[in-house]
Motif scaffolding. Structure first.
Motif, mmCIF file in Angstrom:
data_model
loop_
_atom_site.group_PDB
_atom_site.id
_atom_site.type_symbol
_atom_site.label_atom_id
_atom_site.label_comp_id
_atom_site.label_asym_id
_atom_site.label_seq_id
_atom_site.Cartn_x
_atom_site.Cartn_y
_atom_site.Cartn_z
ATOM 1 N N THR A 342 0.500 -1.114 -0.092
ATOM 2 C CA THR A 342 -0.385 0.579 -0.380
ATOM 3 C C THR A 342 0.648 1.311 0.126
ATOM 4 O O THR A 342 1.893 1.173 0.027
ATOM 5 C CB THR A 342 -0.888 -0.115 1.437
ATOM 6 N N ASP A 343 0.417 2.339 -0.569
ATOM 7 C CA ASP A 343 1.076 3.697 -0.307
ATOM 8 C C ASP A 343 0.191 4.660 0.241
ATOM 9 O O ASP A 343 0.434 5.644 0.966
ATOM 10 C CB ASP A 343 1.528 4.142 -2.105
ATOM 11 N N SER A 344 -0.405 3.701 1.168
ATOM 12 C CA SER A 344 -0.435 4.747 2.579
ATOM 13 C C SER A 344 -1.333 4.337 4.003
ATOM 14 O O SER A 344 -1.143 2.795 3.440
ATOM 15 C CB SER A 344 -2.354 5.597 2.443
ATOM 16 N N GLU A 346 -3.477 2.867 6.931
ATOM 17 C CA GLU A 346 -4.712 3.229 7.033
ATOM 18 C C GLU A 346 -5.012 3.579 9.082
ATOM 19 O O GLU A 346 -4.062 3.978 9.110
ATOM 20 C CB GLU A 346 -5.664 1.341 7.403
ATOM 21 N N PHE A 450 6.869 4.559 2.261
ATOM 22 C CA PHE A 450 5.942 3.389 1.399
ATOM 23 C C PHE A 450 5.963 2.681 0.296
ATOM 24 O O PHE A 450 7.027 2.885 -0.522
ATOM 25 C CB PHE A 450 4.661 4.838 1.446
ATOM 26 N N ARG A 454 7.836 7.274 -1.672
ATOM 27 C CA ARG A 454 7.062 8.053 -0.776
ATOM 28 C C ARG A 454 7.535 8.150 1.091
ATOM 29 O O ARG A 454 7.703 6.901 1.702
ATOM 30 C CB ARG A 454 5.533 8.337 -0.419
#
Length: 463
Positions: A342-344, A346, A450, A454
């Motif tokens: 994932t690039d974010s 939760e 990430f 990033r």
């Protein structure tokens, strides 16, 4: 090892004093062997949390610093004892005798083999105090002893992980004795062989070097990786090799003195002293086949169980049953596991315990707990739903910070936080200096990367 009455009194009077201060300020006293006294005081202090059974048994003798440093803790020795059982057992690298003592509780007859005479004397003395008359002490080289001994149910070996210059080695072939060279002979002598190795060892290479590994146990205590254990056997395992990632969380003796039940201490009544043999006599015994006589192989042996400390840690004051987490996977499962990235972040963030990190069960972990991984090399996971059973640290995410000037300025308003680096191009000290951040507090920061590349700092609190 015999200590004079004056030396014993000196030890008792200074048992809780600072050893370095004692060494500098203590004046010479008639009959007091100061170096020996300092060794005993330092050993007792080190054993208070590491070896509660030893520290609470009056009269226990301790070895020099290196042997104390290298010996297993009581909690890891107990874990080893949970892995094996049978009638006969031998420890080929006896050392201080911690592992031998606890492993022997799972067998009717046991042998301790050690090439350092002083350690043999200490082991004989301590085994007597610990009511372990079923352990026979042999002063002999373990490898030589192995050549001539009769068969037993289980062998334990803890090869030295230092070279001739005192430097640490991590390759199994560089340890002494060389388990790779002895593997066939070890399995001729025992149906099960338990090997203790450095946690720095390359597990994948070890599995390539040894052909009879049936399970691997990576043992951490309070999330610090301590030992790598291998169980060897000629018996094939249908489900294949399993890696057991264990994190033991024992409460310290100091934390539990008031709640300890002192009536459960092991008996200190003198018992039959373990049989004493010189190095030459020990080797001659094995050549004459006496070792087999010492170890009746019948399961209907007339030997009666001795009154020893039970494996259950609740029997020992101050060594309460540890809570622990265990994650088990196979190399095949890891290779085939699905692991979404994932690039974010939760709502929740997860960091695996040290044993899992060492074993490399990253993909299996994601699939088993239905988590997303931040990056192939970040080894942090996230989810929208809380996984209370996750084997590691669990956090609730408060904020994700980027690295533009505005966000860094806001982040700098934090005065104190616990900082962790995972797959990030700066050290903890560099980043802490840049953010002018003191260590500690209730806030946790993870500087990481990430899946889209990033860089970010994730701010959390413990869930």
């Amino acid at each position: 090892m015999k200590l004079s009455a004056e030396t014993l009194l000196f030890i008792e009077e200074h048992l809780n004093d600072d050893v370095r201060t004692l060494a500098l300020k203590a004046t010479k006293q008639a009959g007091v062997d100061l170096p020996a006294a300092l060794t005993q005081i330092a050993g007792h202090q080190a054993a208070t949390d590491k070896l509660p059974t030893w520290s609470q048994t009056k009269g226990i003798l301790y070895p020099k610093h290196l042997s104390m440093e290298q010996c297993s803790s009581e909690v890891t020795a107990r874990y080893k004892a949970s892995l094996v059982s049978g009638t006969t057992f031998a420890d080929l690298t006896g050392g201080f005798g911690i592992d031998c003592y606890f492993l022997s509780t799972r067998f009717q007859r046991s042998a301790y083999i050690e090439r350092q005479e002083e350690l043999c004397e200490i082991a004989r003395h301590n085994f007597t105090l610990l009511n372990s008359e079923d352990i026979t002490v042999y002063h002999a080289d373990g490898t030589e002893y192995l050549q001539h001994m009769g068969p037993v149910d289980c062998l334990f070996i803890d090869p030295a992980r230092r070279d001739t210059h005192g430097g640490k080695t991590v390759a199994i072939a560089d340890c002494e004795p060389n388990i790779c060279a002895l593997e066939e002979l070890l399995l001729q002598k025992a149906s099960t062989v338990l090997v203790k190795l450095s946690p720095m060892l390359d597990i994948s290479q070890t599995l390539r070097d040894l052909h009879s590994v049936r399970s691997v146990h990576i043992i951490s205590v309070h999330n610090e990786c301590k030992e790598l254990l291998l169980l060897l056997s000629e018996k094939a395992v249908e489900e294949g090799i399993k890696l057991h990632c264990v994190n033991l969380l024992p409460q310290s003796l100091r934390e539990n003195r008031e709640s300890a039940n002192k009536e459960t201490l092991p008996s200190q009544t003198p018992c039959t002293k373990p049989q004493q043999r010189t190095r030459e006599e020990s080797l001659q015994d094995t050549k004459n086949g006496h070792f087999i006589e010492e170890f009746p192989l019948s399961t209907e042996s007339a030997i009666q169980p001795v009154n020893k400390v039970a494996i259950s840690s609740k029997e020992i004051p101050g060594a309460l049953p540890p809570t622990y987490s265990e994650f088990i996977f196979s190399p095949e499962e890891e290779a085939n596991a699905s692991c979404p990235y994932t690039d974010s972040a939760e709502k929740y963030l997860y960091e695996p315990n040290a044993s899992i990190m060492k074993a490399g069960g990253y993909r299996s972990l994601a699939q088993r707990y239905n988590l997303q991984k931040l990056h192939p090399n970040s080894h942090l996971y996230t989810s929208s739903h809380y996984r209370a059973d996750f084997p590691g640290r669990r956090f609730e995410i408060e904020q994700v910070w980027g690295f533009n000037k505005k966000e860094l300025k806001e982040l700098s308003s934090l005065k104190q936080a616990n900082l962790t680096i995972r797959n990030f191009p700066a050290s903890i000290s560099e980043l802490r200096k840049r953010l002018k951040l003191k260590d500690g507090g209730n806030i946790y920061l993870f500087a990481t990367t990430f899946s889209d590349g990033r860089k970010a700092i994730i701010q959390c609190r413990k869930a």
